[in-house]
Design a protein around this motif. Structure first.
Motif, PDB file in Angstrom:
ATOM      1  N   VAL A  82      15.788  38.695  49.656  1.00  0.00           N
ATOM      2  CA  VAL A  82      14.808  38.944  50.752  1.00  0.00           C
ATOM      3  C   VAL A  82      15.504  39.006  52.251  1.00  0.00           C
ATOM      4  O   VAL A  82      15.276  39.614  52.872  1.00  0.00           O
ATOM      5  N   LEU A  83      16.523  38.166  52.400  1.00  0.00           N
ATOM      6  CA  LEU A  83      17.068  37.982  53.710  1.00  0.00           C
ATOM      7  C   LEU A  83      18.014  39.156  53.774  1.00  0.00           C
ATOM      8  O   LEU A  83      17.997  40.059  54.731  1.00  0.00           O
ATOM      9  N   GLN A  84      18.538  39.667  52.794  1.00  0.00           N
ATOM     10  CA  GLN A  84      19.429  40.972  52.763  1.00  0.00           C
ATOM     11  C   GLN A  84      18.687  42.148  53.084  1.00  0.00           C
ATOM     12  O   GLN A  84      18.862  43.059  53.974  1.00  0.00           O
ATOM     13  N   ASP A  85      17.134  42.120  52.526  1.00  0.00           N
ATOM     14  CA  ASP A  85      16.516  43.360  52.776  1.00  0.00           C
ATOM     15  C   ASP A  85      15.960  43.256  54.340  1.00  0.00           C
ATOM     16  O   ASP A  85      15.756  44.296  55.012  1.00  0.00           O
ATOM     17  N   VAL A  86      15.585  42.029  54.804  1.00  0.00           N
ATOM     18  CA  VAL A  86      15.203  41.916  56.336  1.00  0.00           C
ATOM     19  C   VAL A  86      16.491  42.614  57.133  1.00  0.00           C
ATOM     20  O   VAL A  86      16.233  43.075  58.169  1.00  0.00           O
ATOM     21  N   LEU A  87      17.823  41.924  56.945  1.00  0.00           N
ATOM     22  CA  LEU A  87      18.779  42.120  57.696  1.00  0.00           C
ATOM     23  C   LEU A  87      19.124  43.545  57.431  1.00  0.00           C
ATOM     24  O   LEU A  87      20.100  44.271  58.305  1.00  0.00           O
ATOM     25  N   GLY A  88      19.097  44.236  56.371  1.00  0.00           N
ATOM     26  CA  GLY A  88      19.238  45.577  56.166  1.00  0.00           C
ATOM     27  C   GLY A  88      20.902  45.720  55.832  1.00  0.00           C
ATOM     28  O   GLY A  88      21.447  46.686  55.991  1.00  0.00           O
TER      29      GLY A  88
END
Length: 320
Positions: free
Chosen positions: A252-258
């Motif tokens: 999820v954090l990867q998706d948020v940070l892109g």
């Protein structure tokens, strides 16, 4: 209302202070800064309705005089690095601090609100955890200073309600995150976030399959305010029932940070709960409450606040 709030300089305490002041209430904040932040107090100094007393509530709470409608007891280190650094102080604030707050409420005929924790369930054998579950807690392990302090705090709160007639409320807070958490808080969202912002690998304990449920702070505050309006004395879980493994949280954090994130594996800490998920049936039924902020949205808000404050100091290894 005129509200005395212990732990007002803490993460949750600062958001409660903000909500009460916005509602036109008077807040008397009390904190000794063992884990609270002076910056959180500074946010409200000079605002109408806010006053602050620096004091250790375990030693006593200065009586503010006049009418008190509520005493809210939110004072305590709450993250593993902090309560393990101050184990005796953590036990004291759960025991003597709670009794001092209860006595103040009793003396003023005020209502009393206790911030308890999901840690009273320990490493649970029942999943998800309803309020009726008595827990699986190591009474002398590394986490016991916090777990047992909160279990005792619940017991003495119920004793004051049953024996002295104090009008009490108890909440059990599950993992909560948001702006104003200390960068060195040591819990998993704070550390993952700051490690990612610095470009470091994210510390994952064990195989990353242990689970937590993450609640954005405004959802918690809404649940607290609603419970203040309902006369019910039994504990109420406040948490998000959407469950994530630690590896799913990385995703999820990867998706948020892109951008992709790397991880660093470490042995799982002693007494670290394998799973944590609240049963919020009581909160839904009693309060008409449930969380509304998805994890991805809450992470975006928290990251935006952290980067605006430039609070990317070195963090301790992530703890859930």
């Amino acid at each position: 209302m005129r509200i005395l709030l212990t732990g007002s300089a803490g993460f949750v305490g600062s958001h409660l202070t903000e909500r009460f002041l916005q509602g036109g209430h008077e807040v008397i904040g009390v904190d000794n800064y063992i884990s609270g932040q002076r910056d959180n107090t500074a946010l409200f100094l000079g605002q109408p309705g806010f006053s602050f007393v620096e004091a250790d509530v375990s030693q006593g709470i200065p009586d503010p005089g006049g009418r008190l409608d509520w005493v809210l007891h939110f004072a305590s280190p709450a993250s593993p690095p902090h309560y393990q650094q101050f184990p005796i102080e953590t036990l004291m604030v759960g025991a003597q601090g709670t009794q001092n707050a209860l006595e103040l409420a009793r003396a003023h005929g005020a209502k009393f609100f206790l911030a308890s924790t999901s840690e009273v369930y320990g490493d649970p054998h029942v999943h998800p955890q309803p309020e009726s579950y008595w827990g699986h807690v190591n009474p002398n392990g590394l986490r016991s200073c916090y777990d047992e302090a909160k279990r005792y705090a619940e017991a003495i709160t119920m004793a004051y309600h049953r024996h002295h007639g104090v009008d009490t409320r108890i909440i059990r807070i599950f993992n909560t995150y948001g702006p104003r958490m200390r960068p060195d808080d040591g819990r998993v969202i704070t550390n993952f976030m700051h490690q990612a912002l610095r470009g470091d690998a994210l510390t994952v304990y064990g195989d990353g399959s242990q689970t937590r449920s993450f609640q954005y702070v405004t959802d918690l505050v809404e649940g607290i305010v609603r419970l203040m309006d309902v006369e019910d004395h039994e504990p109420v879980n406040l948490g998000n029932p959407v469950e994530f493994t630690m590896l799913e949280l990385v995703g999820v954090l990867q998706d948020v940070l892109g951008r992709p994130l790397t991880t660093l594996r470490e042995p799982i800490p002693h007494d670290d709960p394998r799973q944590r998920k609240p049963d919020i049936t009581r909160a839904r039924t009693l309060l008409g409450w449930e969380p509304v902020v998805p994890l991805s949205d809450g992470l975006r808000r928290t990251i935006a606040a952290a980067t605006a404050h430039d609070g990317t100091v070195a963090a301790t290894p992530a703890r859930a």
